[in-house]
Design a protein around this motif. Structure first.
Motif, PDB file in Angstrom:
ATOM      1  N   ILE A 314       8.299  -8.747 -48.609  1.00 24.50           N
ATOM      2  CA  ILE A 314       7.147  -9.458 -49.176  1.00 24.50           C
ATOM      3  C   ILE A 314       7.648 -10.644 -49.996  1.00 24.50           C
ATOM      4  O   ILE A 314       8.662 -10.546 -50.698  1.00 24.50           O
ATOM      5  CB  ILE A 314       6.328  -8.486 -50.054  1.00 24.50           C
ATOM      6  CG1 ILE A 314       5.664  -7.442 -49.152  1.00 24.50           C
ATOM      7  CG2 ILE A 314       5.285  -9.215 -50.887  1.00 24.50           C
ATOM      8  CD1 ILE A 314       4.979  -6.328 -49.896  1.00 24.50           C
ATOM      9  N   ALA A 315       6.899 -11.770 -49.917  1.00 23.19           N
ATOM     10  CA  ALA A 315       7.313 -12.974 -50.655  1.00 23.19           C
ATOM     11  C   ALA A 315       6.129 -13.584 -51.389  1.00 23.19           C
ATOM     12  O   ALA A 315       6.069 -14.797 -51.574  1.00 23.19           O
ATOM     13  CB  ALA A 315       7.942 -13.973 -49.698  1.00 23.19           C
ATOM     14  N   LEU A 316       5.190 -12.740 -51.807  1.00 20.67           N
ATOM     15  CA  LEU A 316       3.964 -13.264 -52.424  1.00 20.67           C
ATOM     16  C   LEU A 316       4.281 -14.069 -53.687  1.00 20.67           C
ATOM     17  O   LEU A 316       3.811 -15.194 -53.860  1.00 20.67           O
ATOM     18  CB  LEU A 316       3.031 -12.094 -52.749  1.00 20.67           C
ATOM     19  CG  LEU A 316       1.573 -12.430 -53.012  1.00 20.67           C
ATOM     20  CD1 LEU A 316       0.969 -13.179 -51.837  1.00 20.67           C
ATOM     21  CD2 LEU A 316       0.779 -11.160 -53.288  1.00 20.67           C
ATOM     22  N   LEU A 317       5.112 -13.487 -54.563  1.00 18.09           N
ATOM     23  CA  LEU A 317       5.471 -14.170 -55.813  1.00 18.09           C
ATOM     24  C   LEU A 317       6.262 -15.446 -55.501  1.00 18.09           C
ATOM     25  O   LEU A 317       5.939 -16.533 -56.006  1.00 18.09           O
ATOM     26  CB  LEU A 317       6.306 -13.238 -56.705  1.00 18.09           C
ATOM     27  CG  LEU A 317       6.907 -13.900 -57.947  1.00 18.09           C
ATOM     28  CD1 LEU A 317       5.807 -14.313 -58.919  1.00 18.09           C
ATOM     29  CD2 LEU A 317       7.903 -12.966 -58.632  1.00 18.09           C
ATOM     30  N   ASP A 370      -3.335 -24.306 -60.250  1.00 19.67           N
ATOM     31  CA  ASP A 370      -3.883 -23.394 -61.270  1.00 19.67           C
ATOM     32  C   ASP A 370      -3.940 -21.969 -60.733  1.00 19.67           C
ATOM     33  O   ASP A 370      -3.596 -21.003 -61.435  1.00 19.67           O
ATOM     34  CB  ASP A 370      -5.301 -23.834 -61.677  1.00 19.67           C
ATOM     35  CG  ASP A 370      -5.307 -25.255 -62.231  1.00 19.67           C
ATOM     36  OD1 ASP A 370      -4.344 -25.614 -62.920  1.00 19.67           O
ATOM     37  OD2 ASP A 370      -6.267 -25.985 -61.948  1.00 19.67           O
ATOM     38  N   ILE A 371      -4.392 -21.837 -59.494  1.00 22.81           N
ATOM     39  CA  ILE A 371      -4.489 -20.506 -58.884  1.00 22.81           C
ATOM     40  C   ILE A 371      -3.097 -19.899 -58.700  1.00 22.81           C
ATOM     41  O   ILE A 371      -2.893 -18.701 -58.919  1.00 22.81           O
ATOM     42  CB  ILE A 371      -5.253 -20.583 -57.534  1.00 22.81           C
ATOM     43  CG1 ILE A 371      -6.735 -20.935 -57.777  1.00 22.81           C
ATOM     44  CG2 ILE A 371      -5.129 -19.283 -56.741  1.00 22.81           C
ATOM     45  CD1 ILE A 371      -7.537 -19.887 -58.528  1.00 22.81           C
ATOM     46  N   GLN A 372      -2.109 -20.731 -58.340  1.00 19.32           N
ATOM     47  CA  GLN A 372      -0.737 -20.189 -58.207  1.00 19.32           C
ATOM     48  C   GLN A 372      -0.248 -19.657 -59.552  1.00 19.32           C
ATOM     49  O   GLN A 372       0.391 -18.603 -59.623  1.00 19.32           O
ATOM     50  CB  GLN A 372       0.244 -21.259 -57.681  1.00 19.32           C
ATOM     51  CG  GLN A 372      -0.143 -21.889 -56.349  1.00 19.32           C
ATOM     52  CD  GLN A 372      -0.659 -20.891 -55.336  1.00 19.32           C
ATOM     53  OE1 GLN A 372      -0.013 -19.879 -55.055  1.00 19.32           O
ATOM     54  NE2 GLN A 372      -1.827 -21.143 -54.773  1.00 19.32           N
ATOM     55  N   ARG A 373      -0.554 -20.396 -60.633  1.00 15.20           N
ATOM     56  CA  ARG A 373      -0.128 -19.915 -61.962  1.00 15.20           C
ATOM     57  C   ARG A 373      -0.788 -18.588 -62.280  1.00 15.20           C
ATOM     58  O   ARG A 373      -0.179 -17.681 -62.859  1.00 15.20           O
ATOM     59  CB  ARG A 373      -0.467 -20.951 -63.039  1.00 15.20           C
ATOM     60  CG  ARG A 373       0.420 -22.167 -62.995  1.00 15.20           C
ATOM     61  CD  ARG A 373       0.249 -23.044 -64.241  1.00 15.20           C
ATOM     62  NE  ARG A 373       1.234 -24.118 -64.229  1.00 15.20           N
ATOM     63  CZ  ARG A 373       1.036 -25.314 -63.668  1.00 15.20           C
ATOM     64  NH1 ARG A 373      -0.133 -25.603 -63.121  1.00 15.20           N
ATOM     65  NH2 ARG A 373       1.989 -26.228 -63.664  1.00 15.20           N
ATOM     66  N   THR A 374      -2.065 -18.443 -61.886  1.00 17.28           N
ATOM     67  CA  THR A 374      -2.783 -17.188 -62.141  1.00 17.28           C
ATOM     68  C   THR A 374      -2.134 -16.043 -61.373  1.00 17.28           C
ATOM     69  O   THR A 374      -1.965 -14.934 -61.903  1.00 17.28           O
ATOM     70  CB  THR A 374      -4.263 -17.359 -61.726  1.00 17.28           C
ATOM     71  OG1 THR A 374      -4.808 -18.448 -62.463  1.00 17.28           O
ATOM     72  CG2 THR A 374      -5.065 -16.118 -62.011  1.00 17.28           C
ATOM     73  N   ILE A 375      -1.771 -16.308 -60.122  1.00 14.13           N
ATOM     74  CA  ILE A 375      -1.116 -15.270 -59.303  1.00 14.13           C
ATOM     75  C   ILE A 375       0.239 -14.907 -59.925  1.00 14.13           C
ATOM     76  O   ILE A 375       0.577 -13.736 -60.080  1.00 14.13           O
ATOM     77  CB  ILE A 375      -0.910 -15.776 -57.855  1.00 14.13           C
ATOM     78  CG1 ILE A 375      -2.267 -15.968 -57.172  1.00 14.13           C
ATOM     79  CG2 ILE A 375      -0.045 -14.808 -57.056  1.00 14.13           C
ATOM     80  CD1 ILE A 375      -2.183 -16.708 -55.841  1.00 14.13           C
ATOM     81  N   ILE A 376       1.009 -15.938 -60.287  1.00 18.32           N
ATOM     82  CA  ILE A 376       2.345 -15.695 -60.853  1.00 18.32           C
ATOM     83  C   ILE A 376       2.214 -14.902 -62.157  1.00 18.32           C
ATOM     84  O   ILE A 376       2.970 -13.953 -62.395  1.00 18.32           O
ATOM     85  CB  ILE A 376       3.079 -17.045 -61.086  1.00 18.32           C
ATOM     86  CG1 ILE A 376       3.352 -17.716 -59.732  1.00 18.32           C
ATOM     87  CG2 ILE A 376       4.376 -16.849 -61.857  1.00 18.32           C
ATOM     88  CD1 ILE A 376       3.668 -19.204 -59.810  1.00 18.32           C
ATOM     89  N   GLY A 378      -0.212 -12.847 -62.939  1.00 15.36           N
ATOM     90  CA  GLY A 378      -0.585 -11.472 -62.575  1.00 15.36           C
ATOM     91  C   GLY A 378       0.625 -10.682 -62.109  1.00 15.36           C
ATOM     92  O   GLY A 378       0.788  -9.506 -62.453  1.00 15.36           O
ATOM     93  N   LEU A 379       1.514 -11.342 -61.350  1.00 14.00           N
ATOM     94  CA  LEU A 379       2.692 -10.641 -60.823  1.00 14.00           C
ATOM     95  C   LEU A 379       3.815 -10.565 -61.861  1.00 14.00           C
ATOM     96  O   LEU A 379       4.897 -10.060 -61.591  1.00 14.00           O
ATOM     97  CB  LEU A 379       3.193 -11.361 -59.561  1.00 14.00           C
ATOM     98  CG  LEU A 379       2.231 -11.283 -58.357  1.00 14.00           C
ATOM     99  CD1 LEU A 379       2.678 -12.212 -57.230  1.00 14.00           C
ATOM    100  CD2 LEU A 379       2.102  -9.845 -57.848  1.00 14.00           C
ATOM    101  N   THR A 380       3.534 -11.117 -63.051  1.00 15.65           N
ATOM    102  CA  THR A 380       4.521 -11.082 -64.140  1.00 15.65           C
ATOM    103  C   THR A 380       4.075 -10.080 -65.207  1.00 15.65           C
ATOM    104  O   THR A 380       4.654  -9.992 -66.275  1.00 15.65           O
ATOM    105  CB  THR A 380       4.681 -12.505 -64.736  1.00 15.65           C
ATOM    106  OG1 THR A 380       4.975 -13.397 -63.656  1.00 15.65           O
ATOM    107  CG2 THR A 380       5.798 -12.626 -65.737  1.00 15.65           C
ATOM    108  N   GLY A 381       3.004  -9.353 -64.901  1.00 13.72           N
ATOM    109  CA  GLY A 381       2.566  -8.297 -65.806  1.00 13.72           C
ATOM    110  C   GLY A 381       1.428  -8.679 -66.708  1.00 13.72           C
ATOM    111  O   GLY A 381       1.011  -7.888 -67.561  1.00 13.72           O
TER     112      GLY A 381
END
Ligand SMILES: Cc1cc2nc3c(=O)[nH]c(=O)nc-3n(C[C@H](O)[C@H](O)[C@H](O)COP(=O)(O)OP(=O)(O)OC[C@H]3O[C@@H](n4cnc5c(N)ncnc54)[C@H](O)[C@@H]3O)c2cc1C
Length: 389
Positions: A314-317, A370-376, A378-381
């Motif tokens: 997986i490479a989502l982050l 902005d959405i990428q920052r939100t995903i990152i 979320g995946l950062t806890g």
């Protein structure tokens, strides 16, 4: 850890750059001015094998592994002066073909992949709607089961390749209630489906060689065999493919950054003011040093995404980090190139002003920065955000 390209990858890279320089992009300014699609360029890409890089040989492709494919896409972005054509290819591969590769049934693959590889079919991705951009779960286009078909109603906008495409990967709502993540489905929608109308071409600031269109679906009757994946699995299909779209579309951007850097360094060494090359001024050289830093970091993350996908991981982050960083770096790099070129960067005699216009949308399509920052985050806890489109 081995950062070296294999001899085969080096050879492919060189061949792609030669092909792109020799056979593509000569009419880039014309396609930009007229907002016209380069059909000859498209055909040349198909003949060279570009449209089949990630596709297995049984469908006519070359079946390159993901890392090799990324290296080839980067080379295309570097060598092809027509960013609009390269973006059309990217949308075809990473927002349409990849869906068939990941989720198509054997029948669907056999039906569509050969044409998508030999260039007789052009692919597109129809997700965004007038009222639904980043918040894809709120999309309102509906697909209702009716016997052996789905009846689709709604509208889609900002569709790259929209006016020239033969096949759309379309997302629609198949459930009116229940969990939002299980309410959407993905479909393979051929251009000639009754009830589908390509309403208008949308004019835009850059990437003008990629025609953008708007779709209207009115009682559009699509055979149920065109459902991609299971009914209700649309969001899962999207999230499993989006790391490919975000990761692999960045390859061409990294190639463009390299081109911008080389063009700007050559100019900074050639242009003299106050009796010295302008590159001798720290203000100029540091601007280009920053561009170099961004290029190298973007490329490292690009190859990491290629490696992760080659390893089946997986490479989502990583894809979100890459999408964010490469898109912002491209825009920053294009503006830096414009500054280094002074007035010549602004006027249309040189392609720099077109590079800036072509870079403007990089932080927007495929999910905004902005959405990428939100995903990152979320995946950062941090508290979970929407995975957005
Ligand atoms: C060149 C180009 C090509 C495109 N190609 C396609 C295509 O082929 N197919 C397709 O379906 N779509 C395509 N799009 C549409 C693209 O996917 C959308 O533009 C994108 O998803 C953002 O949606 P929006 O434009 O409606 O902006 P909105 O979602 O309305 O966002 C507007 C602003 O609000 C911010 N924002 C929204 N929600 C949040 C949030 N939760 N947190 C923080 N900020 C937020 C955004 O970052 C943005 O700055 C393309 C767009 C462009 C520019």
């Amino acid at each position: 850890m081995d950062f070296a390209l294999t001899p085969e990858q080096r050879d492919l890279r060189e061949r792609v750059i030669r092909f792109a320089r020799d056979e593509l992009g000569a009419k880039a300014a014309e396609h930009d001015r007229d907002e016209s699609f380069d059909r000859d360029g498209w055909k040349a890409c198909a003949e060279f094998g570009v449209l089949g890089w990630p596709v297995p040989a049984e469908y006519g492709g070359s079946g390159h592994d993901p890392l090799t494919t990324i290296i080839a896409c980067e080379a295309l972005g570097y060598g092809c002066a027509d960013n609009g054509l390269a973006f059309a290819v990217d949308n075809h591969l990473w927002a349409c073909v990849i869906y068939l590769l990941r989720h198509g049934s054997p029948q669907q693959r056999a039906r569509f992949l050969p044409g998508l590889v030999d260039g007789t079919l052009i692919g597109a991705h129809a997700l965004t709607e007038p009222e639904t951009g980043s918040d894809m779960l709120s999309l309102t286009t509906t697909a209702q089961r009716d016997g052996d078909a789905y009846v689709i109603d709604g509208a889609k906008c900002f569709i790259s390749n929209g006016t020239v495409a033969d096949l759309y990967v379309l997302f629609a709502r198949t459930a009116r209630s229940g969990p939002a993540q299980q309410a959407l489905s993905a479909f393979l929608l051929p251009r000639d489906t009754p009830g589908l109308e390509v309403r208008r071409a949308i004019s835009k600031a850059g990437l003008r060689g990629t025609p953008m269109g708007e779709l209207r679906l009115t009682g559009c009757r699509l055979p149920a065999e065109n459902l991609l994946g299971a009914e209700g699995a649309g969001y899962r299909v999207f999230t499993s493919v989006i790391e490919w779209e975000r990761g692999f579309m960045a390859a061409g951007q990294v190639g463009r950054l390299q081109r911008l850097l080389e063009t700007s360094v050559a100019y900074a060494n050639d242009r003299t003011q106050f009796g010295v090359p302008i590159g001798a001024f720290q203000a100029v050289s540091h601007r280009l040093a920053d561009l170099r830093v961004n290029l190298e970091l973007a490329r490292l993350m690009l190859y990491k995404v290629g490696w992760l996908k080659r390893e089946g991981r997986i490479a989502l982050l990583e894809a979100s980090i890459l999408k964010l960083f490469a898109g912002e770096s491209l825009l920053e790099g294009a503006l830096a190139a414009m500054r280094v070129h002074g007035a010549r960067g602004y006027v249309a005699d040189l392609p720099i002003e077109r590079e800036v216009r072509d870079a403007l949308a990089a932080p927007t399509f495929g999910g905004t920065s902005d959405i990428q920052r939100t995903i990152i985050a979320g995946l950062t806890g941090l508290p979970e955000g929407s995975h957005g489109a």
